[in-house]
Write a protein that holds these residues in place. Structure first.
Motif, PDB file in Angstrom:
ATOM      1  N   THR A  17       0.845  -1.195   0.000  1.00 57.75           N
ATOM      2  CA  THR A  17       0.000   0.000   0.000  1.00 57.75           C
ATOM      3  C   THR A  17       0.879   1.242   0.000  1.00 57.75           C
ATOM      4  OG1 THR A  17      -1.855   1.084   1.114  1.00 57.75           O
ATOM      5  CG2 THR A  17      -0.148   0.111   2.521  1.00 57.75           C
ATOM      6  N   GLU A  18       0.290   2.396   0.216  1.00 60.98           N
ATOM      7  CA  GLU A  18       1.034   3.655   0.263  1.00 60.98           C
ATOM      8  C   GLU A  18       0.280   4.659   1.125  1.00 60.98           C
ATOM      9  OE1 GLU A  18      -0.877   5.736  -3.746  1.00 60.98           O
ATOM     10  OE2 GLU A  18       1.252   5.256  -3.707  1.00 60.98           O
ATOM     11  N   VAL A  19       0.991   5.678   1.569  1.00 61.32           N
ATOM     12  CA  VAL A  19       0.372   6.811   2.249  1.00 61.32           C
ATOM     13  C   VAL A  19       0.415   7.983   1.285  1.00 61.32           C
ATOM     14  CG1 VAL A  19       0.511   8.418   4.181  1.00 61.32           C
ATOM     15  CG2 VAL A  19       1.102   6.011   4.522  1.00 61.32           C
ATOM     16  N   GLN A  20      -0.741   8.516   0.943  1.00 57.50           N
ATOM     17  CA  GLN A  20      -0.798   9.664   0.045  1.00 57.50           C
ATOM     18  C   GLN A  20      -0.921  10.948   0.860  1.00 57.50           C
ATOM     19  OE1 GLN A  20      -4.103   8.249  -2.529  1.00 57.50           O
ATOM     20  NE2 GLN A  20      -2.597   8.411  -4.197  1.00 57.50           N
ATOM     21  N   ALA A  21      -0.201  11.959   0.443  1.00 58.05           N
ATOM     22  CA  ALA A  21      -0.184  13.213   1.181  1.00 58.05           C
ATOM     23  C   ALA A  21      -1.516  13.946   1.053  1.00 58.05           C
ATOM     24  CB  ALA A  21       0.943  14.115   0.684  1.00 58.05           C
ATOM     25  N   THR A  22      -1.971  14.451   2.185  1.00 57.37           N
ATOM     26  CA  THR A  22      -3.169  15.283   2.221  1.00 57.37           C
ATOM     27  C   THR A  22      -2.792  16.707   1.825  1.00 57.37           C
ATOM     28  OG1 THR A  22      -4.084  13.930   3.997  1.00 57.37           O
ATOM     29  CG2 THR A  22      -5.026  16.132   3.722  1.00 57.37           C
ATOM     30  N   ARG A  23      -3.714  17.412   1.203  1.00 57.09           N
ATOM     31  CA  ARG A  23      -3.449  18.797   0.794  1.00 57.09           C
ATOM     32  C   ARG A  23      -3.061  19.622   2.017  1.00 57.09           C
ATOM     33  NH1 ARG A  23      -8.295  20.858  -2.983  1.00 57.09           N
ATOM     34  NH2 ARG A  23      -6.743  22.403  -3.603  1.00 57.09           N
ATOM     35  N   GLY A  24      -2.054  20.459   1.846  1.00 55.74           N
ATOM     36  CA  GLY A  24      -1.507  21.230   2.950  1.00 55.74           C
ATOM     37  C   GLY A  24      -0.147  20.714   3.390  1.00 55.74           C
ATOM     38  N   PHE A  25       0.161  19.468   3.017  1.00 53.61           N
ATOM     39  CA  PHE A  25       1.457  18.894   3.389  1.00 53.61           C
ATOM     40  C   PHE A  25       2.591  19.569   2.633  1.00 53.61           C
ATOM     41  CE2 PHE A  25       4.766  15.976   1.810  1.00 53.61           C
ATOM     42  CZ  PHE A  25       5.452  15.761   2.997  1.00 53.61           C
ATOM     43  N   ASN A  26       3.682  19.822   3.341  1.00 52.22           N
ATOM     44  CA  ASN A  26       4.915  20.275   2.704  1.00 52.22           C
ATOM     45  C   ASN A  26       6.066  20.068   3.678  1.00 52.22           C
ATOM     46  OD1 ASN A  26       6.660  21.333   0.736  1.00 52.22           O
ATOM     47  ND2 ASN A  26       5.146  22.871   0.122  1.00 52.22           N
ATOM     48  N   VAL A  27       7.276  20.368   3.215  1.00 50.38           N
ATOM     49  CA  VAL A  27       8.485  20.140   4.000  1.00 50.38           C
ATOM     50  C   VAL A  27       9.319  21.409   4.051  1.00 50.38           C
ATOM     51  CG1 VAL A  27      10.672  18.865   4.118  1.00 50.38           C
ATOM     52  CG2 VAL A  27       8.567  17.677   3.453  1.00 50.38           C
ATOM     53  N   ILE A  28       9.804  21.735   5.256  1.00 54.56           N
ATOM     54  CA  ILE A  28      10.794  22.803   5.430  1.00 54.56           C
ATOM     55  C   ILE A  28      12.068  22.143   5.928  1.00 54.56           C
ATOM     56  CG2 ILE A  28      11.391  24.980   6.535  1.00 54.56           C
ATOM     57  CD1 ILE A  28       8.445  25.404   7.149  1.00 54.56           C
TER      58      ILE A  28
END
Length: 375
Positions: free
Chosen positions: A200-211
């Motif tokens: 399976t996989e985990v899909q990113a929810t809108r709003g996700f990002n990386v600093i």
């Protein structure tokens, strides 16, 4: 597959916030964030707590229409903060880059607090950081007993950020081994995290990002691959442009730290803060403020963060071993320790600076004598 939130044990006491040494940004500035949210009528990117305008105001400070004062968290180039905030509203991650002590982690924390209301999804990069810190791990007792399952997985901050649509912070990215860094490529490009053990996989929810943050003193330790660099928009945070900006940064942060630590001393005198900042800037630039004398620079960075540490240490000395008023004698050992990292080379640089610059400067006699004694 969605990340599951784990509840704390029922008998675990909640931390007394008044006793916490350093509160998270979203807790310390909760009133300001609430005031901004109430006044914020501008469009917000998906799953953001505040609009880009409000995030910028939170970082740089200002006065709201109802008179609420928003304290500045960052003193510097306004355009850099605008670029950083705008980047996080796109599909590109943000890399804050610069010399140590230029507020990269500080800005990262406050951006996450303003956007997601949660600055705690943090991965600290070290030479020992492995893929599980960026992806997921396993509870090996359950794994052996039950086999691969969602219940046997341990979530990383990255996985939780993806599942909940929040900001994940990665500190000191260049300290992480190159093969582990590249784990981010799929996450940042595909916005998904494969879990082959569960098919399976985990899909990113809108709003996700990386600093991510990195400092240029680590350049060459574990340089980022070109493939990974393309996934980031890089914002370089410089040392403060002007003496006054740097003095204000050091003064305000030292005052905040003094209150948090409940040091029984007066607020650091502005003149003493100015002296520390002036010394650091001149040695860092290799030139006196008037431009007349060239100087040798020590091996250290002499950043605003180190100046804050010197002033805070001096305030403690004044509180416990002085009269409660910060003076040159309280600062001498701290500033000498900050400058003299190499006991041979830096000691010569510091002695020469004291003799040729500080000794001849009007009104600095007490500072000269105190620093000479500290040597």
């Amino acid at each position: 597959m969605a990340a599951k939130k784990k509840s704390p044990p029922a008998n675990k006491p909640k931390a007394d916030q008044s006793a916490v040494l350093r509160r998270h940004a979203e807790e310390q500035y909760a009133d300001e964030l609430a005031a901004l949210a109430a006044a914020d009528e501008r469009p917000k990117p998906p799953n953001w707590n505040l609009s880009p305008w409000a995030v910028k105001t939170y970082l740089l400070g200002g006065t709201l229409d109802d008179g609420t004062e928003i304290t500045p968290k960052y003193v510097g180039n306004e355009r850099l903060i605008e670029i950083a905030v705008a980047t996080l509203a796109t599909d590109r991650a943000l890399l804050l880059y610069g010399v140590p002590g230029t507020a990269k982690s500080w800005v990262s924390e406050h951006l996450a607090a303003a956007i997601s209301g949660d600055s705690t999804l943090l991965i600290q990069g070290t030479a020992g950081t492995d893929e599980s810190a960026l992806r997921y791990g396993w509870n090996y007792a359950r794994l052996l007993a039950e086999g691969p399952s969602e219940a046997a997985m341990t979530e990383s901050p990255m996985l939780r950020a993806m599942a909940t649509g929040k900001i994940c912070r990665v500190e000191e990215l260049t300290r992480i081994p190159s093969e582990v860094q590249d784990t981010l490529i799929t996450i940042l490009s595909e916005k998904s995290l494969p879990v082959p053990e569960l098919n399976t996989e985990v899909q990113a929810t809108r709003g996700f990002n990386v600093i991510a943050t990195a400092n240029n003193r680590d350049r060459g330790v574990n340089e980022l691959s070109s493939a990974l660099m393309r996934r980031f928009n890089t914002v370089v945070l410089p040392t403060p442009d002007s003496l006054e900006d740097e003095v204000e940064i050091v003064r305000s942060r030292s005052e905040q730290l003094g209150r948090a630590l409940e040091l029984p001393a007066e607020t650091p005198a502005l003149e003493e803060v100015r002296r520390v900042v002036t010394v650091f800037r001149e040695l860092r630039d290799g030139l006196t403020d008037d431009g007349k004398t060239k100087l040798k620079s020590p091996s250290g960075t002499l950043s605003p963060a180190e100046a804050i540490s010197v002033v805070n240490s001096g305030t403690a000395m004044a509180a416990f071993y002085g009269d409660g008023v910060l003076n040159a004698r309280d600062l001498a050992s701290g500033i000498t320790g900050a400058i003299v990292k190499d006991p041979v080379q830096d000691r010569v640089v510091w002695q020469e600076y004291l003799q040729t610059v500080v000794k001849e400067r009007d009104g600095w006699g007490d500072f000269y004598r105190a620093c000479r004694e500290a040597l």
